[in-house]
Write an enzyme that holds these catalytic residues in place. Sequence first.
Site, PDB file in Angstrom:
ATOM      1  N   HIS A  45       1.648   2.088  -3.614  1.00 31.59           N
ATOM      2  CA  HIS A  45       0.541   2.801  -4.272  1.00 31.59           C
ATOM      3  C   HIS A  45       0.499   4.259  -3.841  1.00 31.59           C
ATOM      4  O   HIS A  45       0.315   5.168  -4.671  1.00 31.59           O
ATOM      5  CB  HIS A  45      -0.793   2.135  -3.915  1.00 31.59           C
ATOM      6  N   GLU A  60       0.825  -1.213   0.000  1.00 28.98           N
ATOM      7  CA  GLU A  60       0.000   0.000   0.000  1.00 28.98           C
ATOM      8  C   GLU A  60       0.852   1.251   0.000  1.00 28.98           C
ATOM      9  O   GLU A  60       0.460   2.289  -0.563  1.00 28.98           O
ATOM     10  CB  GLU A  60      -0.942  -0.006   1.205  1.00 28.98           C
TER      11      GLU A  60
END
Length: 671
Positions: A452, A449
């Site tokens: 991202h 994450e």
Amino acid sequence: MSDNENNKKRRPLKSIPPDGFPLKTGLIWVLIIGAIVALFLLNPAKSPQPAVLNVQEVLELAEQGKIAKGNIRSDSTGGKDWHVMSGETTEPILRNAAGLETKAFTMSDRVTDSSYEKLQKTKVIVAKPATTAMTQLLYNILPFILVIGLLYFLFVRQLKSAGKGALSFGKSRAKMLTRDKDRITFADVAGCDEAKEEVGEVVEFLKDPKKFQKIGGRIPKGILMVGPPGTGKTLLAKAIAGEADVPFFSISGSDFVEMFVGVGASRVRDMFEQGRKNAPCLIFIDEIDAVGRQRGAGLGGGNDEREQTLNSLLVEMDGFDTQEGVIIIAATNRPDVLDSALLRPGRFDRQVTIDLPDIVGREQILRVHARKIALSDNVELAVIARGTPGLSGAELANLLNEAALLAARRNKKKVDMSDIDEARDKILWGRERRRVMDDKEKQALAWHEAGHAIVGAVLDDGTVPVHKVTIIPRGQSLGSTTYIPTKDILGRTKKQYLDRICTAMAGRIAEEFVTGDISDGASGDIKQATKIARMMVCDLGMSELGPISMGDNQDTVFLGRDITRSQHISEETARRVDAAVTEIITGQYKRASEILTGHRAALDKVAAALLEHETIEGVHVTEIIKHGEIKSPVVAVKPPKLPPADSAKPAGKSTSEASDGPAGAPAPSPA
């Protein structure tokens, strides 16, 4: 014989629930009692035959006080007045022809006037009923009348109430709305000012038709409201009914379609007949695509029930014998499958498009639905409208309702901003699901994450910033990086599409930096990136192949298209398309790898913050990239003290995808 077959044979029968019978319990008991009474009347218990006595024997028994009662009736058979006497003795002292003892007796001879006087003196005559032909006929017919009446009330009325009569099967099911019950006006509809203005002309014409007729104007015969689900088409029709002081009929498109041929056409004719009797009036047909689909698609011929219903609708709207005063308002979210004859001027003269609301419309919709909700002073509807792009009116109403339910479960008296934020995240990306993960899985998820978030923040041009990064499972993903646009996105450029692909590829790259391996957690990212790249090449013309559309063969035959399917591209072109898609994805994969390599320190710090706090905001990611550390305070996310939710599907592979169209709701970048 196998064990399974033995188990099947030994399996006990299922018990029948008490409310599972098709007939009412009271009706069953009435039928049972009626059957018992009928059997008793038809087969009475045989009693001993009465003894036959003459007048003298009856007089002797009467003088001895052995007659309990006596009865004389007149019989006018044969034109003479016969007096027939019968009765019973006090004890069974008589014997009949079979030699059995009995108390009953009958007279063998006629009672004369003199013998009648003698019997009166003994005071054994109880009554002297006069039997006529009319009373005798009534005694014989009355039981049949009672039985027929019982059958009528038990069966005929039940059939009529269940099926509403065989003659009314082809009648219209349109419901006439009352004007005072749950009245909705244009003030209750927000976010579609242009649509309200167009349909407002119909209401104004119905109130003052001479205003338009003076200059030769004619009101449209039909108005077709088109828009995505939840944008308020049916609500706008209810508002028209509330504003117009005329009869308003409402019916669904599926109410015309039946398994019996000709019923739908009959209901259409009956609906227009009711409309002409109440003209001027409005008839609203919801989901008209159920009956108005394109004809001649190869699935069913001219005798198809749906096509007959559509033909009847076309003739009634604008046929040879057409009368003024009936205005049709229809709603659908599939105008592409409607028949062209239905959309021509003279039938549906005007098409009103009700699209997803913009930021101003969303704020107006929120104000309408917030009237019945107790909101705290810190709730700013304008901020909520900016944070909910792509949501329809129904979804905005659901957002406030979910926030109210969440606040009530937390024992709050008013809904504050935190409840609305939690409800928005739940609607857009799913509810949080606390799952047990070991340190290795949690670490890989945090770096995934973080990848991202870093690439998304670096490539952001101020249009779609990072909103929140979390490693708490939400929806069908183990973790998510969410983005919320700062404005309504009406179109995207090639650079923005490439940035989306680059951001999607960053999760796997960051995960590989730390673990040295790849996992199936990026399956959703790969599907999303491949779909965007293929759309760029085949539909948007954003590749070296040029501005050529190669996606025309994706239509479905069952939506009213042609049965035959032709291939629009050659095998060589298909190979070039695959090569172009591969080139886009590999190029953005390399680009994401370079960005993460240049921001490796920020990547590690974002991942460490996720491992510590589990959820950080987009502003924290920006601060780490610019300053190397988090400046703003991080609000600790605690598990809500609520009843446990139902267990969701196992989240190993994410299936969440972002919207690929020019506009749409924000979507997470799943783990």
